[in-house]
Scaffold this motif. Structure first.
Motif, PDB file in Angstrom:
ATOM      1  N   LEU A 175       0.806  -1.225   0.000  1.00 28.82           N
ATOM      2  CA  LEU A 175       0.000   0.000   0.000  1.00 28.82           C
ATOM      3  C   LEU A 175       0.837   1.271   0.000  1.00 28.82           C
ATOM      4  O   LEU A 175       0.626   2.166  -0.825  1.00 28.82           O
ATOM      5  N   PHE A 176       1.768   1.395   0.932  1.00 32.76           N
ATOM      6  CA  PHE A 176       2.403   2.693   1.134  1.00 32.76           C
ATOM      7  C   PHE A 176       3.361   3.098   0.004  1.00 32.76           C
ATOM      8  O   PHE A 176       3.479   4.302  -0.273  1.00 32.76           O
ATOM      9  N   PRO A 177       4.015   2.176  -0.699  1.00 39.57           N
ATOM     10  CA  PRO A 177       4.739   2.608  -1.899  1.00 39.57           C
ATOM     11  C   PRO A 177       3.817   3.215  -2.960  1.00 39.57           C
ATOM     12  O   PRO A 177       4.230   4.107  -3.711  1.00 39.57           O
ATOM     13  N   LYS A 178       2.566   2.757  -3.010  1.00 38.74           N
ATOM     14  CA  LYS A 178       1.612   3.354  -3.951  1.00 38.74           C
ATOM     15  C   LYS A 178       1.298   4.799  -3.552  1.00 38.74           C
ATOM     16  O   LYS A 178       1.244   5.699  -4.412  1.00 38.74           O
ATOM     17  N   ILE A 179       1.069   5.012  -2.262  1.00 33.84           N
ATOM     18  CA  ILE A 179       0.808   6.371  -1.797  1.00 33.84           C
ATOM     19  C   ILE A 179       2.013   7.269  -2.060  1.00 33.84           C
ATOM     20  O   ILE A 179       1.875   8.417  -2.506  1.00 33.84           O
ATOM     21  N   LYS A 180       3.206   6.729  -1.823  1.00 29.78           N
ATOM     22  CA  LYS A 180       4.434   7.493  -2.078  1.00 29.78           C
ATOM     23  C   LYS A 180       4.555   7.858  -3.548  1.00 29.78           C
ATOM     24  O   LYS A 180       4.958   8.986  -3.897  1.00 29.78           O
ATOM     25  N   LYS A 181       4.184   6.962  -4.433  1.00 27.77           N
ATOM     26  CA  LYS A 181       4.272   7.246  -5.865  1.00 27.77           C
ATOM     27  C   LYS A 181       3.324   8.367  -6.262  1.00 27.77           C
ATOM     28  O   LYS A 181       3.681   9.244  -7.055  1.00 27.77           O
ATOM     29  N   LEU A 182       2.111   8.372  -5.708  1.00 22.54           N
ATOM     30  CA  LEU A 182       1.172   9.460  -5.991  1.00 22.54           C
ATOM     31  C   LEU A 182       1.764  10.802  -5.575  1.00 22.54           C
ATOM     32  O   LEU A 182       1.670  11.796  -6.308  1.00 22.54           O
ATOM     33  N   ILE A 183       2.376  10.830  -4.395  1.00 27.77           N
ATOM     34  CA  ILE A 183       2.982  12.070  -3.902  1.00 27.77           C
ATOM     35  C   ILE A 183       4.136  12.481  -4.810  1.00 27.77           C
ATOM     36  O   ILE A 183       4.265  13.651  -5.194  1.00 27.77           O
ATOM     37  N   ASP A 184       4.984  11.518  -5.180  1.00 27.79           N
ATOM     38  CA  ASP A 184       6.131  11.810  -6.041  1.00 27.79           C
ATOM     39  C   ASP A 184       5.708  12.293  -7.421  1.00 27.79           C
ATOM     40  O   ASP A 184       6.430  13.066  -8.066  1.00 27.79           O
ATOM     41  N   GLU A 185       4.540  11.840  -7.887  1.00 30.06           N
ATOM     42  CA  GLU A 185       4.044  12.238  -9.203  1.00 30.06           C
ATOM     43  C   GLU A 185       3.438  13.634  -9.204  1.00 30.06           C
ATOM     44  O   GLU A 185       3.006  14.132 -10.237  1.00 30.06           O
ATOM     45  N   GLY A 186       3.370  14.249  -8.041  1.00 31.94           N
ATOM     46  CA  GLY A 186       2.868  15.618  -7.964  1.00 31.94           C
ATOM     47  C   GLY A 186       1.382  15.737  -7.703  1.00 31.94           C
ATOM     48  O   GLY A 186       0.824  16.844  -7.787  1.00 31.94           O
ATOM     49  N   VAL A 187       0.708  14.615  -7.389  1.00 32.71           N
ATOM     50  CA  VAL A 187      -0.718  14.669  -7.075  1.00 32.71           C
ATOM     51  C   VAL A 187      -0.891  15.316  -5.700  1.00 32.71           C
ATOM     52  O   VAL A 187      -0.132  15.041  -4.766  1.00 32.71           O
ATOM     53  N   ASN A 188      -1.878  16.175  -5.571  1.00 36.40           N
ATOM     54  CA  ASN A 188      -2.169  16.833  -4.297  1.00 36.40           C
ATOM     55  C   ASN A 188      -2.908  15.854  -3.401  1.00 36.40           C
ATOM     56  O   ASN A 188      -4.130  15.731  -3.429  1.00 36.40           O
TER      57      ASN A 188
END
Length: 343
Positions: free
Chosen positions: A264-277
């Motif tokens: 789960l948490f690598p997915k959340i990290k990827k969203l953040i890294d991609e610039g999603v608010n």
């Protein structure tokens, strides 16, 4: 909380919560109190073991958990999350009950240093029990259409609730500021409720996100998407979220029940890294391991490997998707600038 200790930094961090169902904050103690006050029958003879068991399915030591979707998994005798949730709603009868529930949540917000919140509610759950719109509406914020009920029923509920909204002509009580969707999303994509969004504004999970970004109301009206982790399944969804400045209100425990920490948490990290608010939220804390905002933020901080500056930036960015006047958004950034990064 999975052995994590709440750090002084996360405890002191000013927080925002933009996705929380007020009925999902009903604690066992308050449920017991309201049931007895209102003469609502329930199968629990004692407050302790029996009532707590209904809340403890996700925590069971023998591996028993909520049956996420009986329509998919079959009936194994365990309640679904929504069955547990709606069973708790039965004790909410009077305006005072809804007020007490809301105030109990706000008291918890004070303890957790949640500086700004927007609570979800729906009237359909309560209207079928004979509860009035007035009793539900007073003091709530984001009106939800229930996905598993007919749109016609939702539209009728919305029309009855409009006097409590902040209307374009300046009338209304300005207690309700937005509309959203709640309940079981299975085979109930957002476009089925487009008429409701149009009235208010003037199948897989990735498909639902695609509809919300690009199709509902011509792709122009969506300001926030709740949950939405499946945006990672398609590159165009990440691009759409960023280019259209659509906030993503993530509730980790909506997924944590079915995905391991290391997934789960690598997915959340990827969203953040991609610039999603990305904004982290509580959803229905009493039915989700009794894990509230501070613990959820600690998990994201720890398991995503974020820095203190990353956490502060994430909270600051959430300000852009508050549904309030600009004049009410000014306090949080200044407060964030005073956070002790060495703590």
């Amino acid at each position: 909380m999975n052995g994590l200790e709440l750090s002084p930094f996360i405890k002191a961090l000013p927080k925002v919560e933009l996705h929380v169902h007020i009925e999902g904050t009903l604690t066992p103690a308050l449920r017991w109190k309201l049931a007895h006050r209102n003469g609502v029958k329930h199968p629990y003879e004692t407050y302790g073991d029996q009532l707590d068991l209904w809340y403890s399915f996700p925590n069971s030591q023998d591996g028993v958990t909520y049956n996420h979707r009986k329509e998919v998994n079959g009936d194994d005798g365990c309640p679904t999350f929504l069955e547990a949730y709606f069973a708790g709603c039965q004790v909410l009868v009077t305006e005072d009950d809804f007020y007490e529930l809301g105030m109990a949540y706000l008291e918890r917000c004070k303890e957790l240093n949640v500086r700004y919140c927007e609570s979800f509610f729906d009237t359909q759950t309560h209207l079928e029990r004979g509860i009035s719109h007035q009793d539900v509406m007073n003091g709530n914020l984001i009106f939800c259409f229930l996905r598993d009920r007919p749109l016609s029923e939702g539209l009728a509920s919305y029309e009855a609730a409009r006097p409590w909204a902040r209307l374009a002509d300046g009338t209304g009580k300005a207690l309700s500021h937005a509309v959203g969707l709640a309940a079981n999303e299975f085979e109930k994509p957002p476009l089925l409720f487009e008429e409701g969004f149009q009235v208010a504004g003037k199948d897989d999970a990735a498909d639902h996100v695609h509809e919300a970004i690009f199709k509902v109301c011509g792709g122009e009206e969506t300001e926030r998407i709740d949950h939405g982790l499946n945006a990672l399944d398609r590159p165009e969804l990440l691009t759409g979220l960023e280019e259209r400045e659509i906030g993503l209100n993530l509730c980790p425990y909506a997924y944590y029940r079915r995905q391991a920490t290391e997934v789960l948490f690598p997915k959340i990290k990827k969203l953040i890294d991609e610039g999603v608010n990305v904004c982290i939220n509580g959803d229905d804390p009493t039915y989700m391991h009794d894990v509230w905002m501070d613990d959820k933020m600690q998990e994201v901080y720890t398991y995503c490997g974020l820095s203190k500056a990353d956490m502060v930036k994430m909270v600051k960015r959430g300000r852009a998707i508050f549904w309030v006047d600009e004049s009410l958004k000014t306090g949080l950034p200044e407060e964030m600038d005073t956070i002790d990064m060495d703590n």
